[in-house]
Design a protein around this motif. Sequence first.
Motif, PDB file in Angstrom:
ATOM      1  N   LYS A  54      -6.863  28.808  21.666  1.00  0.00           N
ATOM      2  CA  LYS A  54      -5.983  28.215  22.306  1.00  0.00           C
ATOM      3  C   LYS A  54      -4.871  27.391  21.700  1.00  0.00           C
ATOM      4  O   LYS A  54      -3.734  27.171  21.458  1.00  0.00           O
ATOM      5  N   ALA A  55      -5.592  26.826  20.349  1.00  0.00           N
ATOM      6  CA  ALA A  55      -5.011  26.044  19.589  1.00  0.00           C
ATOM      7  C   ALA A  55      -4.013  26.751  18.817  1.00  0.00           C
ATOM      8  O   ALA A  55      -2.755  26.385  18.436  1.00  0.00           O
ATOM      9  N   VAL A  56      -4.258  28.019  18.322  1.00  0.00           N
ATOM     10  CA  VAL A  56      -3.385  29.107  17.885  1.00  0.00           C
ATOM     11  C   VAL A  56      -2.268  29.323  18.529  1.00  0.00           C
ATOM     12  O   VAL A  56      -1.012  29.093  18.164  1.00  0.00           O
ATOM     13  N   GLY A  57      -2.477  29.398  19.896  1.00  0.00           N
ATOM     14  CA  GLY A  57      -1.614  29.521  21.042  1.00  0.00           C
ATOM     15  C   GLY A  57      -0.474  28.670  20.993  1.00  0.00           C
ATOM     16  O   GLY A  57       0.834  28.731  21.283  1.00  0.00           O
ATOM     17  N   ARG A  58      -1.125  27.001  20.977  1.00  0.00           N
ATOM     18  CA  ARG A  58      -0.150  26.147  21.215  1.00  0.00           C
ATOM     19  C   ARG A  58       0.795  26.037  20.016  1.00  0.00           C
ATOM     20  O   ARG A  58       1.854  25.669  20.215  1.00  0.00           O
ATOM     21  N   LYS A  59       0.203  26.277  18.838  1.00  0.00           N
ATOM     22  CA  LYS A  59       1.058  26.249  17.645  1.00  0.00           C
ATOM     23  C   LYS A  59       2.094  27.113  17.652  1.00  0.00           C
ATOM     24  O   LYS A  59       3.222  26.924  17.120  1.00  0.00           O
ATOM     25  N   TYR A  60       2.140  28.277  18.373  1.00  0.00           N
ATOM     26  CA  TYR A  60       3.217  29.252  18.404  1.00  0.00           C
ATOM     27  C   TYR A  60       4.051  29.188  19.887  1.00  0.00           C
ATOM     28  O   TYR A  60       4.454  30.338  20.132  1.00  0.00           O
ATOM     29  N   GLN A  61       3.999  28.045  20.435  1.00  0.00           N
ATOM     30  CA  GLN A  61       4.497  28.209  21.779  1.00  0.00           C
ATOM     31  C   GLN A  61       5.820  28.833  22.033  1.00  0.00           C
ATOM     32  O   GLN A  61       6.090  29.538  22.917  1.00  0.00           O
TER      33      GLN A  61
END
Length: 205
Positions: A74-81
């Motif tokens: 999820k954190a990776v997903g947020r990073k590449y929003q």
Amino acid sequence: MNPSIGEYNTREIITFAKTENKFGGLSNMAPGYSLFINEVNIQSSEILYQACRFPLFPTIQKEIIETKNPMDAKAVGRKYQQFRRQDWDSVKFKVMKWCLEVKLIQNFDTFSELLLSTGEKTIVEFSKKDTIWGASPLNPSILKGKNALGRLLMELREKVKSNMITKETVILEPQIKAFLLYDNPIKEVHNDNYFIDDLDDIHAH
């Protein structure tokens, strides 16, 4: 799917939040429900869902899948929003429905048993922050939210009860554009025994 906001009495429902609790396996974060898509092993339905946000960026998908930890994914997903699918908000419920169906058929015995153990009760994901996928406390006895994940799980439970989905069901991809994993289209998904049987056939010839 465009769920309306509902209010849920905590005494009349089944809730899940922490994965180690009795109904924790209903969570997308739960370990022990690994998936196999396009020859790729994926640790959980949450990681698969996060990877589906970035179909045109296989390097981001790889980073998400290699975390092997749903919170990190999820954190990776947020990073590449800024690189997520432009139509994500309109397709995310379809993608989640598909992720849950894959989780079911590839872990059929354990996940169907868990779903059926909820009986006829309303299933609600308890969340203090997310009122789209879950519902948040309004007061000590009432949760309020759209509870999209709970609704999808109840829909899946009905399909198990009516044998609309069995261990042998083939799950078709959602009808959305560019449904890709590592640049390859995601097609139909089979249960976890399908590939073992397939290999046996190959070795038998």
